[in-house]
Design a protein around this motif. Structure first.
Motif, PDB file in Angstrom:
ATOM      1  N   GLU A 348      -1.695  46.145  -9.512  1.00  0.00           N
ATOM      2  CA  GLU A 348      -1.246  45.983  -8.131  1.00  0.00           C
ATOM      3  C   GLU A 348       0.283  45.985  -8.057  1.00  0.00           C
ATOM      4  OE1 GLU A 348      -1.182  45.380  -4.009  1.00  0.00           O
ATOM      5  OE2 GLU A 348      -2.671  46.201  -5.396  1.00  0.00           O
ATOM      6  N   ARG A 349       0.917  45.353  -9.026  1.00  0.00           N
ATOM      7  CA  ARG A 349       2.382  45.392  -9.087  1.00  0.00           C
ATOM      8  C   ARG A 349       2.883  46.823  -9.185  1.00  0.00           C
ATOM      9  NH1 ARG A 349       4.943  44.451 -14.752  1.00  0.00           N
ATOM     10  NH2 ARG A 349       3.966  46.521 -14.834  1.00  0.00           N
ATOM     11  N   ASP A 350       2.273  47.612 -10.069  1.00  0.00           N
ATOM     12  CA  ASP A 350       2.696  49.007 -10.231  1.00  0.00           C
ATOM     13  C   ASP A 350       2.435  49.821  -8.974  1.00  0.00           C
ATOM     14  OD1 ASP A 350       3.609  48.458 -12.721  1.00  0.00           O
ATOM     15  OD2 ASP A 350       2.129  49.662 -13.819  1.00  0.00           O
ATOM     16  N   ARG A 351       1.330  49.527  -8.303  1.00  0.00           N
ATOM     17  CA  ARG A 351       1.022  50.260  -7.062  1.00  0.00           C
ATOM     18  C   ARG A 351       2.127  50.047  -6.038  1.00  0.00           C
ATOM     19  NH1 ARG A 351      -0.741  49.562  -2.197  1.00  0.00           N
ATOM     20  NH2 ARG A 351      -0.900  47.307  -2.447  1.00  0.00           N
ATOM     21  N   LYS A 352       2.595  48.811  -5.917  1.00  0.00           N
ATOM     22  CA  LYS A 352       3.673  48.512  -4.976  1.00  0.00           C
ATOM     23  C   LYS A 352       4.969  49.186  -5.402  1.00  0.00           C
ATOM     24  CE  LYS A 352       1.865  44.025  -3.420  1.00  0.00           C
ATOM     25  NZ  LYS A 352       2.112  42.560  -3.381  1.00  0.00           N
ATOM     26  N   ARG A 353       5.206  49.209  -6.699  1.00  0.00           N
ATOM     27  CA  ARG A 353       6.429  49.843  -7.179  1.00  0.00           C
ATOM     28  C   ARG A 353       6.416  51.350  -6.957  1.00  0.00           C
ATOM     29  NH1 ARG A 353       7.750  46.612 -12.899  1.00  0.00           N
ATOM     30  NH2 ARG A 353       8.534  44.698 -11.902  1.00  0.00           N
ATOM     31  N   ILE A 354       5.270  51.952  -7.111  1.00  0.00           N
ATOM     32  CA  ILE A 354       5.156  53.388  -6.852  1.00  0.00           C
ATOM     33  C   ILE A 354       5.531  53.692  -5.412  1.00  0.00           C
ATOM     34  CG2 ILE A 354       3.512  55.295  -6.633  1.00  0.00           C
ATOM     35  CD1 ILE A 354       2.047  54.099  -9.068  1.00  0.00           C
ATOM     36  N   GLN A 355       5.091  52.832  -4.510  1.00  0.00           N
ATOM     37  CA  GLN A 355       5.390  53.034  -3.088  1.00  0.00           C
ATOM     38  C   GLN A 355       6.858  52.791  -2.768  1.00  0.00           C
ATOM     39  OE1 GLN A 355       2.645  50.350  -1.169  1.00  0.00           O
ATOM     40  NE2 GLN A 355       0.880  51.695  -1.451  1.00  0.00           N
TER      41      GLN A 355
END
Length: 611
Positions: A348-355
């Motif tokens: 989930e952290r990476d998903r936010k960072r991708i955005q």
């Protein structure tokens, strides 16, 4: 074979003297002075003898002595051959049996950042950083108000306050209940300009500072722009003499480590480039500075800018020249790799960072379009961050698009030898594609120290092979070079060095004992050992390769391979003397080498007190 009838240098000199001594009295009255005759003589201005001179040329030739004339290497040979060339004004340097190498080329460093953190307080007290340590944002917030108020009492309400907090708290510098916001700074210091940053790229100012930014420069500076535009454009007033003196301070220290050329962006604020230009015109540059152009990426429409920008690749002096264009911060460490994180929380952290952090590499972004426009205009991309595999995929898409649009060809791309930096986390399947385009990749040992443990923790041991696979790049035929991207030295103030430069900017995994020397940045790639652990031993390189990656190869990448990178006749006389024999000491001892003497253009710019 000497042509019949020609005279040796010594014979020519003797003949000139005899002609004037034997000339009639009337002619003798016009005899030039000895100083004039000396100018006509052909002898070295400097000789290095009694050394182990490793030329690092194609054949790895070694010599005892080296003669320099003016700013170039003239001859190499034995002590007897070279010393007999000495004239009355020749400077002699006895290497005392030490190893002599080409000057080191640090092709990714930022002295204009290191210098202001280390020496800035000597030029304006606002540049003494106020570091607020803490394990949590609540702990930092509790200390923030008292610390700022003490600084106001000390310096007065008109002086800027540059606050830094631990870099791992960068995501908490937001307008949210759990973070630190502008309103917090306004409550603490409503009438004093305050800027707050976490690490390099995240930060903002209070309302007072924001208004000054708008009045002085026309826009609000955030993140890294604070360290460039606010510091250089407002606090130092874009004064080229003052900025130049501060940069000179830092560059002299850089030379003391054996670095004779650095590469960096420099034109983020015009005051920086104007200061460098002034130093160059004044003949005061102690080391060389190759710079890449990224100003266009800081505006509203980089694509239009780079379509209009002419190609000045390689232009400049031997001390200040351009080696390409590109936005260094195109893909930061915040943009995660494609590897799946180990836990749902990390995913989930990476998903936010991708955005967030990955937006700049998407085709619709102004940064992507700016790089595409540069390639389609025939400009050379260089110094562009590709910290993870996502960014490198985006670089490949740019090349594919430019070729598909028939604005360039694969051969033209390969001829430009474009360069990218870091490759912190790169997929093995990308390396052959990288070589296919003729790209260069720049690696830094401190990035290895900071990245490898995090990859193991967040993604798993199996992805360690993605972390800076230097040997795999070489085996695939890709070009590489090495650099620091870090402040090599220790700040004169221990507190500033440890809590600000150390905790806020350095990787805590990089050993403190490795600072104040460039050699850990070389030796770490030979062993891949940091703090007792060897990361991916299969990616180790031999010591000759590591040295080439700090001399020959960066010289070639920076478009000065014909002038720098090896000790050969006709090349510029940049050399160093070191205290251990790089070629014979145990590999683990390379990190303990120290530089004893540094010369640039045949001028000694640093000499250790013990040499």
């Amino acid at each position: 074979m000497k042509k019949e009838g020609t005279l040796s240098t010594a014979s020519t000199w003797l003949a000139i003297v005899m002609i004037f001594l034997l000339a009639p009295a009337k002619v003798q009255a016009q005899t030039p002075s000895m100083a004039t005759l000396e100018k006509l003589a052909v002898y070295p201005t400097l000789i290095v003898h009694n050394g182990k001179i490793a030329t690092m040329d194609q054949n790895l030739a070694n010599h005892q002595a080296m003669a320099v004339r003016g700013n170039k290497i003239w001859k190499l040979g034995t002590d007897q051959e070279i010393k007999e060339l000495a004239g009355p004004q020749t400077e002699l340097i006895n290497a005392r049996g030490r190893t002599v190498l080409p000057g080191m080329i640090d092709a990714h460093s930022h002295p204009h950042l290191w210098g202001l953190w280390q020496w800035g307080g000597q030029y304006d007290e606002s540049l003494i950083p106020l570091y607020i340590p803490g394990k949590t944002i609540a702990e930092v917030a509790e200390k923030l108000g008292p610390a700022i108020r003490r600084r106001i009492q000390q310096n007065g309400p008109e002086k800027w306050i540059m606050v830094a907090i631990p870099h791992e708290m960068d995501e908490l510098l937001v307008e949210s209940p759990e973070g630190l916001a502008r309103a917090d700074l306004d409550r603490i210091a409503p009438d004093t300009p305050v800027a707050l940053t976490a690490g390099f790229f995240t930060g903002y100012a209070n309302s007072k500072a924001k208004q000054i930014m708008l009045d002085k420069l026309g826009y609000e500076q955030t993140g890294l722009r604070i360290w460039y535009d606010t510091v250089y454009g407002i606090i130092l007033g874009a004064d080229p003499q003052k900025i130049g003196d501060m940069l000179l301070h830092e560059l002299k220290e850089t030379a003391s480590f054996g670095v004779t050329t650095i590469a960096s962006h420099s034109e983020e604020n015009v005051g920086i480039y104007n200061a460098l230009n002034l130093l160059d015109r004044q003949g005061r540059m102690p080391v060389r500075w190759a710079w890449n152009h990224q100003s266009g990426f800081l505006g509203k429409d980089p694509a239009e800018y780079y379509k209009l920008l002419g190609n000045f690749l390689g232009q400049g002096s031997d001390y200040l020249w351009n080696f390409g264009v590109g936005y260094e911060g195109w893909a930061s460490t915040g943009c995660p790799p494609t590897a799946p994180a180990k836990t749902p929380e990390l995913q989930e952290r990476d998903r936010k960072r991708i955005q967030g952090a990955c937006q700049g590499i998407l085709p619709q972004s102004k940064y992507y379009q700016g790089h595409l426009a540069a390639v389609e205009t025939g400009l050379r991309l260089a110094n562009v961050h590709a910290m993870t595999d996502r960014a490198l995929d985006a670089a490949f898409r740019i090349m594919e698009t430019a070729i598909r649009n028939k604005s360039t060809t694969l051969e033209q791309i390969r001829d430009l030898k474009m360069g990218f930096d870091h490759a912190n986390i790169i997929r093995p399947d990308q390396i052959p594609i990288f070589a296919h385009y003729g790209f260069w990749m720049n690696f830094q040992a401190t990035q290895l120290a900071s990245t490898a443990p995090g990859v193991i923790e967040d993604y798993g041991e199996q992805y360690l092979k993605w972390v800076m696979p230097v040997k795999s790049f070489l085996d695939a035929g890709a070009r590489i070079f090495l650099s620091s991207d870090a402040h090599i030295g220790l700040a004169p103030d221990a507190d500033t060095e440890e809590v600000f430069i150390g905790e806020s900017l350095w990787s805590n995994n990089w050993p403190r004992s490795y600072r104040n020397s460039v050699w850990p940045w070389v030796g770490t790639w030979v062993t891949r050992e940091i703090n007792g652990r060897v990361y991916s031993p299969e990616e180790r390189i031999d010591r000759i390769t590591a040295l080439r990656a700090w001399t020959n190869w960066p010289a070639e990448f920076l478009l000065r391979g014909d002038r720098l990178g090896s000790l050969e006749p006709g090349k510029l006389a940049d050399f160093i003397v070191i205290d251990k024999d790089y070629f014979s000491i145990p590999e683990r001892e390379i990190v303990n080498i120290n530089t004893l003497l540094t010369a640039v253009d045949g001028r000694v710019v640093y000499r250790s007190p013990i040499f």
